[in-house]
Design a protein around this motif. Sequence first.
Motif: not given
Length: 99
Positions: A62-66, A69-73
């Motif tokens: 989650x920290x990496x995604x934020x 600026x990514x979205x999670x599937x």
Amino acid sequence: MAEIKLELNERKHGSFNLYDEGKKIGEMVISISGTNLTVYHTEVDPAESGKGYAKQLLDTMVAYVRENNLQVIPLCPYVHAQFKRHPEEYADIWNKQTA
């Protein structure tokens, strides 16, 4: 103390790997395509269960995604369950259009 490392190949497929004293004890298998990070599977060595390692993998992802600026599937049952259980915590990164 456990350490988590993101290890990706040239096609951006790989995993967040969990190591304890140099031994791999868990992983969260992912791929990155465009602005989406897809989570396929999360697994921790059964001998290490109950120590919160799956949550540590989730928090690191989650920290990496934020940061990027990514979205999670969330195709992984564990990650999908956490997103459904705490929708307010993950609303900013959950790509529901693919669900």
